[in-house]
Design a protein around this motif. Sequence first.
Motif, PDB file in Angstrom:
ATOM      1  N   UNK A 215      10.902  -5.107 -10.629  1.00 50.08           N
ATOM      2  CA  UNK A 215       9.492  -4.765 -10.835  1.00 50.08           C
ATOM      3  C   UNK A 215       8.597  -5.966 -10.507  1.00 50.08           C
ATOM      4  N   UNK A 216       8.996  -7.133 -10.986  1.00 48.15           N
ATOM      5  CA  UNK A 216       8.214  -8.342 -10.711  1.00 48.15           C
ATOM      6  C   UNK A 216       8.121  -8.593  -9.208  1.00 48.15           C
ATOM      7  N   UNK A 217       9.236  -8.450  -8.509  1.00 48.10           N
ATOM      8  CA  UNK A 217       9.229  -8.690  -7.067  1.00 48.10           C
ATOM      9  C   UNK A 217       8.361  -7.686  -6.327  1.00 48.10           C
ATOM     10  N   UNK A 218       8.279  -6.454  -6.846  1.00 46.78           N
ATOM     11  CA  UNK A 218       7.458  -5.431  -6.195  1.00 46.78           C
ATOM     12  C   UNK A 218       5.983  -5.808  -6.188  1.00 46.78           C
ATOM     13  N   UNK A 219       5.544  -6.579  -7.198  1.00 52.67           N
ATOM     14  CA  UNK A 219       4.127  -6.949  -7.295  1.00 52.67           C
ATOM     15  C   UNK A 219       3.874  -8.426  -6.972  1.00 52.67           C
ATOM     16  N   UNK A 220       4.905  -9.131  -6.527  1.00 54.92           N
ATOM     17  CA  UNK A 220       4.760 -10.554  -6.240  1.00 54.92           C
ATOM     18  C   UNK A 220       3.714 -10.803  -5.157  1.00 54.92           C
ATOM     19  N   UNK A 221       3.777 -10.021  -4.097  1.00 54.67           N
ATOM     20  CA  UNK A 221       2.848 -10.240  -2.982  1.00 54.67           C
ATOM     21  C   UNK A 221       1.405  -9.987  -3.421  1.00 54.67           C
ATOM     22  N   UNK A 222       1.175  -8.903  -4.148  1.00 47.12           N
ATOM     23  CA  UNK A 222      -0.183  -8.579  -4.590  1.00 47.12           C
ATOM     24  C   UNK A 222      -0.723  -9.653  -5.531  1.00 47.12           C
ATOM     25  N   UNK A 223       0.149 -10.129  -6.441  1.00 51.20           N
ATOM     26  CA  UNK A 223      -0.276 -11.174  -7.372  1.00 51.20           C
ATOM     27  C   UNK A 223      -0.610 -12.468  -6.633  1.00 51.20           C
ATOM     28  N   UNK A 224       0.198 -12.801  -5.635  1.00 52.20           N
ATOM     29  CA  UNK A 224      -0.038 -14.021  -4.861  1.00 52.20           C
ATOM     30  C   UNK A 224      -1.383 -13.952  -4.129  1.00 52.20           C
ATOM     31  N   UNK A 225      -1.684 -12.786  -3.550  1.00 55.69           N
ATOM     32  CA  UNK A 225      -2.951 -12.622  -2.846  1.00 55.69           C
ATOM     33  C   UNK A 225      -4.148 -12.829  -3.783  1.00 55.69           C
ATOM     34  N   UNK A 226      -3.973 -12.468  -5.058  1.00 53.31           N
ATOM     35  CA  UNK A 226      -5.062 -12.610  -6.038  1.00 53.31           C
ATOM     36  C   UNK A 226      -5.037 -13.960  -6.744  1.00 53.31           C
ATOM     37  N   UNK A 227      -4.050 -14.788  -6.420  1.00 54.49           N
ATOM     38  CA  UNK A 227      -3.947 -16.093  -7.053  1.00 54.49           C
ATOM     39  C   UNK A 227      -3.482 -16.039  -8.495  1.00 54.49           C
ATOM     40  N   UNK A 228      -2.700 -14.999  -8.848  1.00 52.78           N
ATOM     41  CA  UNK A 228      -2.237 -14.820 -10.223  1.00 52.78           C
ATOM     42  C   UNK A 228      -0.853 -15.415 -10.423  1.00 52.78           C
ATOM     43  N   UNK A 229      -0.595 -15.878 -11.635  1.00 57.30           N
ATOM     44  CA  UNK A 229       0.753 -16.287 -12.029  1.00 57.30           C
ATOM     45  C   UNK A 229       1.460 -15.050 -12.591  1.00 57.30           C
ATOM     46  N   UNK A 230       2.555 -14.652 -11.964  1.00 58.96           N
ATOM     47  CA  UNK A 230       3.324 -13.476 -12.385  1.00 58.96           C
ATOM     48  C   UNK A 230       4.707 -13.940 -12.835  1.00 58.96           C
TER      49      UNK A 230
ATOM     50  N   UNK B  38       0.829  -1.210   0.000  1.00 62.17           N
ATOM     51  CA  UNK B  38       0.000   0.000   0.000  1.00 62.17           C
ATOM     52  C   UNK B  38       0.864   1.262   0.000  1.00 62.17           C
ATOM     53  N   UNK B  39       1.956   1.249   0.755  1.00 64.65           N
ATOM     54  CA  UNK B  39       2.847   2.412   0.812  1.00 64.65           C
ATOM     55  C   UNK B  39       3.508   2.667  -0.533  1.00 64.65           C
TER      56      UNK B  39
ATOM     57  N   UNK C 137       2.266   1.845  -3.382  1.00 61.81           N
ATOM     58  CA  UNK C 137       1.223   2.350  -4.270  1.00 61.81           C
ATOM     59  C   UNK C 137       1.022   3.846  -4.067  1.00 61.81           C
ATOM     60  N   UNK C 138       1.055   4.293  -2.811  1.00 63.18           N
ATOM     61  CA  UNK C 138       0.944   5.726  -2.523  1.00 63.18           C
ATOM     62  C   UNK C 138       2.101   6.491  -3.157  1.00 63.18           C
ATOM     63  N   UNK C 139       3.308   5.947  -3.073  1.00 57.25           N
ATOM     64  CA  UNK C 139       4.466   6.576  -3.712  1.00 57.25           C
ATOM     65  C   UNK C 139       4.277   6.616  -5.224  1.00 57.25           C
ATOM     66  N   UNK C 140       3.730   5.568  -5.769  1.00 58.60           N
ATOM     67  CA  UNK C 140       3.458   5.484  -7.205  1.00 58.60           C
ATOM     68  C   UNK C 140       2.525   6.626  -7.625  1.00 58.60           C
ATOM     69  N   UNK C 141       1.452   6.851  -6.856  1.00 62.35           N
ATOM     70  CA  UNK C 141       0.509   7.924  -7.164  1.00 62.35           C
ATOM     71  C   UNK C 141       1.203   9.285  -7.079  1.00 62.35           C
ATOM     72  N   UNK C 142       2.012   9.485  -6.043  1.00 55.59           N
ATOM     73  CA  UNK C 142       2.749  10.744  -5.886  1.00 55.59           C
ATOM     74  C   UNK C 142       3.653  10.986  -7.086  1.00 55.59           C
ATOM     75  N   UNK C 143       4.378   9.971  -7.503  1.00 58.63           N
ATOM     76  CA  UNK C 143       5.268  10.121  -8.652  1.00 58.63           C
ATOM     77  C   UNK C 143       4.493  10.420  -9.926  1.00 58.63           C
ATOM     78  N   UNK C 144       3.321   9.809 -10.075  1.00 59.11           N
ATOM     79  CA  UNK C 144       2.465  10.083 -11.237  1.00 59.11           C
ATOM     80  C   UNK C 144       2.096  11.560 -11.305  1.00 59.11           C
TER      81      UNK C 144
END
Length: 432
Positions: free
Chosen positions: A128-143, A90-91, A93-100
């Motif tokens: 980049x892949x590692x940054x979203x690994x946790x979120x993908x795992x929670x959704x049951x996605x193959x990343x 979540x943190x 993601x907040x940084x991502x929005x700020x940078x946008x």
Amino acid sequence: MTPHHPRGDEPPPSTELDALRRENAELRVRLRESQERARRPIDEAKSEFLANISHELRTPLNGILGMLQIMSTTELSGEQRDCVETALDSSRTLLWVLNDILEFTRVSCEGMTLVHKPFDPRAVADSVIQAFRHRATLKGLSLTLAVHDAVSKVLVGDGGRVRQILFHLVGNAVKFTSQGQVRLEISALPPGRDPRQKAILFQVSDSGIGIPDDRLERIFVPFSQADGSASRRHQGLGLGLSVVRRIVECMDGSAAVESTAGQGTTFYLSLPFGRLPPVDAAITGNDAESAGRARAFAREAMPLRVLVVEDNTINRLVGLRILRKLGHDAMGAPRGAGVLDLLRGSRFDAVFMDIRMPEMDGVETTHGIRHDRSGKFDPNLPVVAVTAHAMPGDRETLLAQGFTDYVSKPFEISDFAEVLDRLFPRGSPTAT
């Protein structure tokens, strides 16, 4: 004969026309100059406001991200680790929005700084892949990540911008995919006319909700989203893809997209990079294997003694704990005013310096270090700017003012490790 007098509707002599044209041209010039003078204070105020907003948001966010990263390295139960990883996600993601938001304020490539230095595309993609690994795992996605053998281990260009682009695209793919997979694939395009350049194709594909045909042509338009309704399932500012397009254009690349509603989307990015001559590649050691050796050496041949100068108590504590987690001997200082006395009284291998501090800021302190003639320490010792100043040109400005390297807040543990790897590469002696 009656003398001829020009009627009122006849044109005046050419000399008068020329004079009128000159006066009109001068008036237009003065009008443009007055408009520019009127805009200048507004533009300066806008830039100062954005810089302050960036600084004030990044400073507390650095404390949040830093403490969460440190906590993630401790012994945690499964439930606790899941909570920490979710908070980190979540943190970021907040940084991502700020940078946008900050990126979108740069209306042209003139306000965008691009660097040209060697980087490892595999390492960038994997981060980049590692940054979203946790979120993908929670959704049951193959990343997954696939890098073709023809892709050079070392490319010359702006690896940070590549990471930023991929972060947007992979993040969107994970966000808009509820089941199935997200895949990042990197391949080399056929050689072009310039033998000094290498074109690389990045593909980010997903099995998500897709984009309807009537929205496809507007996805790169700022504030535009595939679903713009108030009841939409996926929130966001609608800035990400417009930022991606702007960066790609400034890097002289191209972007395309294919999508089928209900089946998924694939983004294609073609970006040109410089080639590193083989002999230089061997010297730099920037491939994955040599980078691993350098990190191994850093762990074995150090610890370094590092001074952390930071007036914010939480961020100073974060910096100290991260350096100690990396195996180094770290000491903190709450302000710049006493730094010279500390350096004269004790040995330090490097200084990590905040910029905005009361009484004596980081730039003044670094200037004092560089011009010290006491003979008690090396005035050329590495000084790393660790700062929430992350606007265009801030890095270059600070390096020109005497800093050795630069880390922007909020930082990751890996940012500190990479800086120390650059400052103290394999085989180099530390200070004594």
